[in-house]
Design a protein around this motif. Structure first.
Motif, PDB file in Angstrom:
ATOM      1  N   SER A 201      46.226  32.296  42.190  1.00  0.00           N
ATOM      2  CA  SER A 201      46.642  31.770  43.496  1.00  0.00           C
ATOM      3  C   SER A 201      47.404  30.462  43.317  1.00  0.00           C
ATOM      4  N   PRO A 202      48.422  30.262  44.157  1.00  0.00           N
ATOM      5  CA  PRO A 202      49.098  28.955  44.124  1.00  0.00           C
ATOM      6  C   PRO A 202      48.405  27.903  44.978  1.00  0.00           C
ATOM      7  N   ASP A 203      47.514  28.333  45.904  1.00  0.00           N
ATOM      8  CA  ASP A 203      47.038  27.413  46.945  1.00  0.00           C
ATOM      9  C   ASP A 203      45.564  27.595  47.327  1.00  0.00           C
ATOM     10  N   LEU A 204      44.827  28.434  46.611  1.00  0.00           N
ATOM     11  CA  LEU A 204      43.410  28.742  46.872  1.00  0.00           C
ATOM     12  C   LEU A 204      43.209  29.649  48.098  1.00  0.00           C
ATOM     13  N   LEU A 205      44.253  29.870  48.889  1.00  0.00           N
ATOM     14  CA  LEU A 205      44.122  30.685  50.101  1.00  0.00           C
ATOM     15  C   LEU A 205      44.643  32.103  49.901  1.00  0.00           C
ATOM     16  N   CYS A 206      45.750  32.230  49.182  1.00  0.00           N
ATOM     17  CA  CYS A 206      46.387  33.526  48.961  1.00  0.00           C
ATOM     18  C   CYS A 206      46.203  33.914  47.498  1.00  0.00           C
ATOM     19  N   TRP A 207      45.708  35.119  47.259  1.00  0.00           N
ATOM     20  CA  TRP A 207      45.341  35.563  45.910  1.00  0.00           C
ATOM     21  C   TRP A 207      46.056  36.852  45.564  1.00  0.00           C
ATOM     22  N   GLY A 208      46.513  36.945  44.330  1.00  0.00           N
ATOM     23  CA  GLY A 208      47.210  38.149  43.886  1.00  0.00           C
ATOM     24  C   GLY A 208      47.194  38.274  42.378  1.00  0.00           C
ATOM     25  N   ARG A 209      48.144  39.100  41.882  1.00  0.00           N
ATOM     26  CA  ARG A 209      48.202  39.413  40.438  1.00  0.00           C
ATOM     27  C   ARG A 209      46.799  39.782  39.941  1.00  0.00           C
ATOM     28  N   HIS A 210      46.188  40.712  40.674  1.00  0.00           N
ATOM     29  CA  HIS A 210      44.821  41.131  40.361  1.00  0.00           C
ATOM     30  C   HIS A 210      44.787  41.905  39.048  1.00  0.00           C
ATOM     31  N   ARG A 211      43.853  41.552  38.190  1.00  0.00           N
ATOM     32  CA  ARG A 211      43.679  42.273  36.931  1.00  0.00           C
ATOM     33  C   ARG A 211      42.218  42.645  36.729  1.00  0.00           C
ATOM     34  N   HIS A 212      42.012  43.863  36.279  1.00  0.00           N
ATOM     35  CA  HIS A 212      40.656  44.313  35.978  1.00  0.00           C
ATOM     36  C   HIS A 212      40.178  43.593  34.732  1.00  0.00           C
ATOM     37  N   LEU A 213      38.978  43.019  34.820  1.00  0.00           N
ATOM     38  CA  LEU A 213      38.512  42.161  33.736  1.00  0.00           C
ATOM     39  C   LEU A 213      37.403  42.802  32.926  1.00  0.00           C
ATOM     40  N   MET A 214      36.355  43.260  33.585  1.00  0.00           N
ATOM     41  CA  MET A 214      35.242  43.856  32.844  1.00  0.00           C
ATOM     42  C   MET A 214      34.511  44.875  33.708  1.00  0.00           C
ATOM     43  N   GLY A 215      34.051  45.930  33.044  1.00  0.00           N
ATOM     44  CA  GLY A 215      33.444  47.034  33.770  1.00  0.00           C
ATOM     45  C   GLY A 215      31.961  47.176  33.488  1.00  0.00           C
ATOM     46  N   LEU A 216      31.402  48.238  34.009  1.00  0.00           N
ATOM     47  CA  LEU A 216      29.993  48.564  33.818  1.00  0.00           C
ATOM     48  C   LEU A 216      29.795  49.161  32.433  1.00  0.00           C
ATOM     49  N   ARG A 217      28.579  49.091  31.914  1.00  0.00           N
ATOM     50  CA  ARG A 217      28.274  49.678  30.604  1.00  0.00           C
ATOM     51  C   ARG A 217      27.170  50.713  30.779  1.00  0.00           C
ATOM     52  N   ASP A 218      27.538  51.944  30.629  1.00  0.00           N
ATOM     53  CA  ASP A 218      26.613  53.038  30.878  1.00  0.00           C
ATOM     54  C   ASP A 218      25.391  52.940  29.964  1.00  0.00           C
ATOM     55  N   GLY A 219      24.211  53.104  30.538  1.00  0.00           N
ATOM     56  CA  GLY A 219      22.973  53.061  29.776  1.00  0.00           C
ATOM     57  C   GLY A 219      22.485  51.659  29.471  1.00  0.00           C
ATOM     58  N   SER A 220      23.222  50.651  29.989  1.00  0.00           N
ATOM     59  CA  SER A 220      22.877  49.266  29.700  1.00  0.00           C
ATOM     60  C   SER A 220      22.203  48.618  30.911  1.00  0.00           C
ATOM     61  N   TRP A 221      21.769  47.374  30.749  1.00  0.00           N
ATOM     62  CA  TRP A 221      21.160  46.621  31.854  1.00  0.00           C
ATOM     63  C   TRP A 221      22.174  46.341  32.966  1.00  0.00           C
ATOM     64  N   ASP A 222      23.483  46.453  32.641  1.00  0.00           N
ATOM     65  CA  ASP A 222      24.533  46.192  33.643  1.00  0.00           C
ATOM     66  C   ASP A 222      25.344  47.459  33.880  1.00  0.00           C
ATOM     67  N   GLU A 223      24.631  48.563  34.180  1.00  0.00           N
ATOM     68  CA  GLU A 223      25.298  49.868  34.267  1.00  0.00           C
ATOM     69  C   GLU A 223      25.754  50.259  35.660  1.00  0.00           C
ATOM     70  N   THR A 224      25.200  49.646  36.717  1.00  0.00           N
ATOM     71  CA  THR A 224      25.577  50.087  38.069  1.00  0.00           C
ATOM     72  C   THR A 224      26.391  49.063  38.856  1.00  0.00           C
ATOM     73  N   ARG A 225      26.168  47.789  38.617  1.00  0.00           N
ATOM     74  CA  ARG A 225      26.985  46.784  39.292  1.00  0.00           C
ATOM     75  C   ARG A 225      26.938  45.479  38.522  1.00  0.00           C
ATOM     76  N   ILE A 226      28.059  44.771  38.546  1.00  0.00           N
ATOM     77  CA  ILE A 226      28.118  43.442  37.968  1.00  0.00           C
ATOM     78  C   ILE A 226      28.852  42.553  38.944  1.00  0.00           C
ATOM     79  N   GLY A 227      28.690  41.241  38.783  1.00  0.00           N
ATOM     80  CA  GLY A 227      29.409  40.295  39.627  1.00  0.00           C
ATOM     81  C   GLY A 227      29.272  38.911  39.037  1.00  0.00           C
ATOM     82  N   ALA A 228      30.300  38.093  39.235  1.00  0.00           N
ATOM     83  CA  ALA A 228      30.219  36.723  38.741  1.00  0.00           C
ATOM     84  C   ALA A 228      29.067  36.006  39.424  1.00  0.00           C
ATOM     85  N   GLY A 229      28.453  35.062  38.704  1.00  0.00           N
ATOM     86  CA  GLY A 229      27.339  34.299  39.254  1.00  0.00           C
ATOM     87  C   GLY A 229      27.762  32.865  39.489  1.00  0.00           C
ATOM     88  N   ALA A 230      27.563  32.042  38.467  1.00  0.00           N
ATOM     89  CA  ALA A 230      27.927  30.631  38.566  1.00  0.00           C
ATOM     90  C   ALA A 230      29.425  30.458  38.348  1.00  0.00           C
TER      91      ALA A 230
END
Lengths: 242, 242
Positions: A112-141
């Motif tokens: 974002s140039p201004d904190l209000l408008c966001w773009g250039r979206h890129r996929h960063l990290m996915g779920l890991r099947d059979g792992s502790w993070d297999e159904t959903r993940i999300g940033a925390g801190a």
């Protein structure tokens, strides 16, 4: 009585700092993340209404008066954290869109140039099947800098909706590149108050302090109580290398 | 043989102008909308991949060489149309996020300083229970100016997935304010080639020309053929007033 400013004892105000204020917030607001940039604190939070689950932005300099900036991520989007520094002139945020068609709850990065408008979206990290993070993940801190890059403490859930915390390291100059991700959780629900409550077996963080090579993590446990834990950076580094 | 440049007869190139090119487009690209701004044509299109359904942007000046600008709306988002003029210094786009939690497929409006980053999302118009546009709506053609404001031809579907076109009028200076919306469709599947095909009972437009008070609508019928229809502006005005 003097206030104890140790980050562990709190005087809790009688009234909330922010409450639902418009149609996008009709069912409530939750999960704030706060990023300090220059002399201003930017608070992004999840807003829930019949029109969908969005992420909104507010700002404050004194935590007494707040300015609202509206919806910055359209439905459905949660778990937004804004990096505290511009990189190459742009702001960056991690976010978690929900894709029902492909059952995805992955972490993306936007700029974002201004904190209000966001773009250039890129996929960063996915779920890991059979792992502790297999159904959903999300940033925390909010991510913070260590020597090796940006360190992010994120949450993940398994098929039993057991929520743990993990660590991921991004490149300092190219935050869309992942350098390491912990295979195992760095923190999991173990104590009685983390296992039993409104929504048991959950630890979920929206913020931490990083001081003296120590992660001082504030987190919700079992969707019932707010807790505090300290975790040495050396433990997190070890988890990233394992 | 001379080319006939009448907007009805076409020489079709042997190869597509744009094809799927990266991970966000792995399952294909579709439904382009083209907005001309100054000497550049901006093409936004739906990209489908396992990571979700996004809207991407490309641009061209000559329709021979194209430049890709990446993902401008994160999953799930379709039916984006970019207004051809800045208003108060900002670009505006209609978009259609999908909110599975509340089963919403509504039209929102966003603004942007640069066509790449979008924010200040506002809910614009919703579904109408029991109507021809009761289960999903989405912008169709790029909005165009008439005396009263911005006119948008959108699509809506009912519980039988029958797709029709409707009209909606937005304020010329405040495009987030709706002035009128047609109660009944302005165009519906009636001809044999609109009723029978790969996905029958569908008319779906991604573009039109507005010349001499006539809407010259290009549309897909039954997800099988591309068609052309002319509709006088006076008919649309009457539908908006009914």
């Amino acid at each position: 009585m003097d206030r104890i400013l140790d980050g562990v004892h709190f005087d809790i105000d009688d009234r909330p700092a922010l409450t639902a204020a418009d149609g996008y917030e009709a069912f409530g607001i939750e999960d704030p993340r706060i990023t300090g940039i220059d002399d201003t604190y930017y608070i992004n939070y999840v807003a829930v209404a019949a029109s969908g689950v969005t992420t909104c932005l507010a700002s404050t300099r004194d935590f007494k008066s707040f300015r609202r900036h509206g919806v910055i991520f359209h439905p459905e989007n949660k778990d937004v954290v804004i990096l505290p520094q511009r990189i190459g002139g742009q702001y960056y945020a991690l976010h978690r869109p929900h894709s029902p068609l492909f059952r995805k709850n992955d972490i993306w990065i936007a700029e974002s140039p201004d904190l209000l408008c966001w773009g250039r979206h890129r996929h960063l990290m996915g779920l890991r099947d059979g792992s502790w993070d297999e159904t959903r993940i999300g940033a925390g801190a909010v991510p913070f800098r260590i020597d090796e890059g940006w360190l992010e403490i994120y949450h993940g859930a398994d098929r039993n909706s057991r929520y743990c915390l993990g660590a991921v390291l991004f490149d300092g100059e190219k935050p869309w590149e992942i350098l390491a991700r912990s295979k195992r959780p760095i923190f999991e629900p173990q104590a009685e108050y983390e296992r039993a409550g409104f929504f048991g077996h959950v630890v979920f963080s929206c913020g931490l302090l990083f001081e003296d090579d120590m992660l001082k993590i504030y987190y919700g446990a079992a969707d019932t109580v707010t807790c505090y834990a300290e975790l040495p950076l050396s433990d997190v580094r070890a988890a990233l290398k394992a």
